[in-house]
Design a protein around this motif. Sequence first.
Motif, PDB file in Angstrom:
ATOM      1  N   THR A   1      40.751 -41.493 -14.527  1.00 46.07           N
ATOM      2  CA  THR A   1      40.148 -43.016 -15.483  1.00 46.07           C
ATOM      3  C   THR A   1      40.262 -43.301 -17.528  1.00 46.07           C
ATOM      4  OG1 THR A   1      38.882 -43.850 -14.181  1.00 46.07           O
ATOM      5  CG2 THR A   1      38.901 -44.604 -15.526  1.00 46.07           C
ATOM      6  N   ARG A   2      39.540 -41.565 -17.402  1.00 49.33           N
ATOM      7  CA  ARG A   2      39.655 -41.320 -19.455  1.00 49.33           C
ATOM      8  C   ARG A   2      40.887 -40.716 -19.133  1.00 49.33           C
ATOM      9  NH1 ARG A   2      38.645 -36.572 -22.368  1.00 49.33           N
ATOM     10  NH2 ARG A   2      37.948 -37.699 -24.581  1.00 49.33           N
TER      11      ARG A   2
ATOM     12  N   THR B   1      38.358 -43.366 -25.719  1.00 49.11           N
ATOM     13  CA  THR B   1      38.278 -41.802 -25.909  1.00 49.11           C
ATOM     14  C   THR B   1      38.336 -40.914 -25.363  1.00 49.11           C
ATOM     15  OG1 THR B   1      36.350 -42.242 -24.435  1.00 49.11           O
ATOM     16  CG2 THR B   1      35.716 -43.689 -26.471  1.00 49.11           C
TER      17      THR B   1
ATOM     18  N   PHE C   1      36.479 -39.405 -13.173  1.00 51.99           N
ATOM     19  CA  PHE C   1      35.579 -39.478 -14.315  1.00 51.99           C
ATOM     20  C   PHE C   1      37.091 -39.209 -15.249  1.00 51.99           C
ATOM     21  CE2 PHE C   1      34.750 -38.303 -18.509  1.00 51.99           C
ATOM     22  CZ  PHE C   1      33.645 -39.065 -19.274  1.00 51.99           C
ATOM     23  N   HIS C   2      37.683 -38.347 -14.923  1.00 56.18           N
ATOM     24  CA  HIS C   2      38.805 -37.450 -15.625  1.00 56.18           C
ATOM     25  C   HIS C   2      40.157 -39.049 -15.940  1.00 56.18           C
ATOM     26  CE1 HIS C   2      36.660 -34.501 -18.321  1.00 56.18           C
ATOM     27  NE2 HIS C   2      36.422 -34.237 -17.288  1.00 56.18           N
TER      28      HIS C   2
ATOM     29  N   ASN D   1      31.219 -51.133 -17.733  1.00 64.01           N
ATOM     30  CA  ASN D   1      31.494 -50.288 -17.169  1.00 64.01           C
ATOM     31  C   ASN D   1      30.531 -49.803 -15.847  1.00 64.01           C
ATOM     32  OD1 ASN D   1      32.973 -49.697 -19.260  1.00 64.01           O
ATOM     33  ND2 ASN D   1      32.154 -47.480 -20.267  1.00 64.01           N
TER      34      ASN D   1
ATOM     35  N   TYR E   1      30.577 -37.099 -26.515  1.00 60.62           N
ATOM     36  CA  TYR E   1      31.524 -36.485 -25.714  1.00 60.62           C
ATOM     37  C   TYR E   1      31.603 -35.610 -25.820  1.00 60.62           C
ATOM     38  CZ  TYR E   1      34.342 -35.710 -21.955  1.00 60.62           C
ATOM     39  OH  TYR E   1      35.401 -35.158 -20.879  1.00 60.62           O
TER      40      TYR E   1
ATOM     41  N   SER F   1      41.048 -45.356 -20.488  1.00 63.00           N
ATOM     42  CA  SER F   1      40.318 -45.315 -21.652  1.00 63.00           C
ATOM     43  C   SER F   1      40.911 -44.509 -23.245  1.00 63.00           C
ATOM     44  CB  SER F   1      38.810 -43.796 -21.425  1.00 63.00           C
ATOM     45  OG  SER F   1      37.858 -44.218 -22.270  1.00 63.00           O
TER      46      SER F   1
ATOM     47  N   LEU G   1      30.198 -42.296 -16.802  1.00 66.15           N
ATOM     48  CA  LEU G   1      31.844 -43.436 -17.265  1.00 66.15           C
ATOM     49  C   LEU G   1      31.190 -44.582 -17.699  1.00 66.15           C
ATOM     50  CD1 LEU G   1      31.973 -43.732 -12.949  1.00 66.15           C
ATOM     51  CD2 LEU G   1      33.693 -42.783 -14.629  1.00 66.15           C
TER      52      LEU G   1
ATOM     53  N   LEU H   1      33.124 -44.772 -21.237  1.00 70.36           N
ATOM     54  CA  LEU H   1      34.846 -44.870 -21.588  1.00 70.36           C
ATOM     55  C   LEU H   1      34.503 -46.203 -22.550  1.00 70.36           C
ATOM     56  CD1 LEU H   1      36.026 -44.003 -17.984  1.00 70.36           C
ATOM     57  CD2 LEU H   1      36.040 -42.594 -20.138  1.00 70.36           C
ATOM     58  N   GLN H   2      35.793 -46.193 -22.721  1.00 65.68           N
ATOM     59  CA  GLN H   2      35.739 -47.230 -23.956  1.00 65.68           C
ATOM     60  C   GLN H   2      37.669 -48.012 -23.426  1.00 65.68           C
ATOM     61  OE1 GLN H   2      36.281 -46.611 -28.676  1.00 65.68           O
ATOM     62  NE2 GLN H   2      33.820 -45.924 -27.826  1.00 65.68           N
ATOM     63  N   ILE H   3      37.280 -48.242 -22.388  1.00 63.42           N
ATOM     64  CA  ILE H   3      38.924 -49.196 -21.885  1.00 63.42           C
ATOM     65  C   ILE H   3      38.623 -50.404 -22.553  1.00 63.42           C
ATOM     66  CG2 ILE H   3      39.757 -49.779 -19.597  1.00 63.42           C
ATOM     67  CD1 ILE H   3      37.784 -47.764 -18.448  1.00 63.42           C
TER      68      ILE H   3
END
Lengths: 316, 215
Positions: A309-310, A316, A306-307, A183, A119, A314, A171, A174-176
């Motif tokens: 959510t990240r 990461t 994406f951002h 994902n 990433y 997330s 997406l 991501l590690q949620i």
Amino acid sequence: MSTTTSDMVTLLLGVGGILLFASSVGYVLQRKLSPDGSNGAIENLNARIKAWWAMVFLIAIAFIAGRVGVLLLFAFCSFAALREFITLINTRRADHWAIAAAFFLALPINYYLLWAEEYGIYAIFIPVYAFLLMPIIAVLRGDTQNFLLRISEVQWALMICVFCASHVPALLTLQIPGYEGRNVLLIAFLVIVVQSSDVLQYVWGKLFGRTKIAPKLSPSKTVEGFVGGVASATLLGASLWWITPFTPLQAGVMSLIITLMGFFGGLVMSAIKRDRGVKDWGHLIEGHGGLIDRLDSVVFSAPIFFHLTRYWWSLT
Amino acid sequence: MIRDFLARLASVAIMMFARALTAARALWHETGLPPRQSVYFANHSSHGDFILIWAVLPPWLRQRARPVASAEYWLKSKLTSFIGGDVFNAVLIERDPAARTSDPVEQMAAALDEGASLIVFPEGTRNQTEARLLPFKSGLYHLARKRPDVALVPVWINNLNRVMPKGEFVPIPLICTINFGEPLKVEPDESKEDFIARAQGALLSLAPTQTDNDA
């Protein structure tokens, strides 16, 4: 069957049901209003619905094929979009190597970095490395005419068609917590909300549209279509909270942001088309025009989605 | 046998490559597809020109379409003569009038008599100038006089010169359109100059307006 798979099947059945409904409406309209195929609007509607079946089918196959399938699908979309974009911009002979590098180096490397889940370098590869290296490649040819214009256009094409578009498959990286292995449903959520917003704006606009919202940019967009489409797509997004890591309220707020970004992204891309004197970006998708005509709203909403959510969900 | 098979394979591969690179799309004239046997005459800016025309023709028209090309270029090496001869079945003509042993117009007429269609580039050479079209050579007129019943179809190839400009060896992907015009024939009492002017005009009228493509 895992919950991810069963959720995916439920979604597909839902989308299939909606398309079946749309196809029946299209069929009835065609029988009633355009039996000889002479009503352009109805024929275009049916061509669009048919193309939707094909697009849903392709995305479903990519989802079944897993991470590599999704990455390949979006790498192809980036390629086709970049090809449409570069076709329309000002290029000179001296840009040949810079453009070749965009297609054959920047694009594959961008998607390779996603595949390798690097990433940190992925996030700056096009915005920093390609940004600096491409004008260097171009300047070595010594042609200064319209230089700033030319390098900006190629950079913009790369940012939009490759970097931004690739945030959809990003997406997957991501590690949620509590959302492991699911994902791919985030992609489904994003794509469904963006595309249903486009479709609902079109439907609301056709049914109730009176007041043009941006006559200079996009004569078919109306205030009624915008408000109705954004509101109904936001509600739809909120009702899909069960496939996301969000609560219903959060899913609704995300959907609102996605639809707004999508709408304004559509306006930006249409301004570019107007400036270049074309109606569509290309002819790849029957009834819709080019790939970018379908992808424009996704491209603008994906990085923001994406951002957000990240940043909030997330690890990461 | 093996050579035939390889030629088949190569033609499919070349066509897929050309389509992947250019998303080539034919725009037919409102009167429909060109006649079964035609002489397609097109603008010439790249070695790939005839491949694109050939690739967008429907299979039953493509089968019989033979490019007319320079023997000097295509007989240079084993590979080019395999592609020119076996894959595309080109009608190879000698360009240098002083040194040639056969008459190009006769060769083209003979190919037409065998039922082939032809893809020709009446500018005679690749256009590397800023002008949209170079003045036509007279071969098209002489061929039309010899076989007045065969339809002459103007074909404008747009954008391919940007895909691979002269001197580059890596092509860049760009969308190309191939615009087919209304078939024309030479009038019985038409002079060479009038016919050439009319054919050039018909081809130029298919080009996009200058403002669309001012790059």
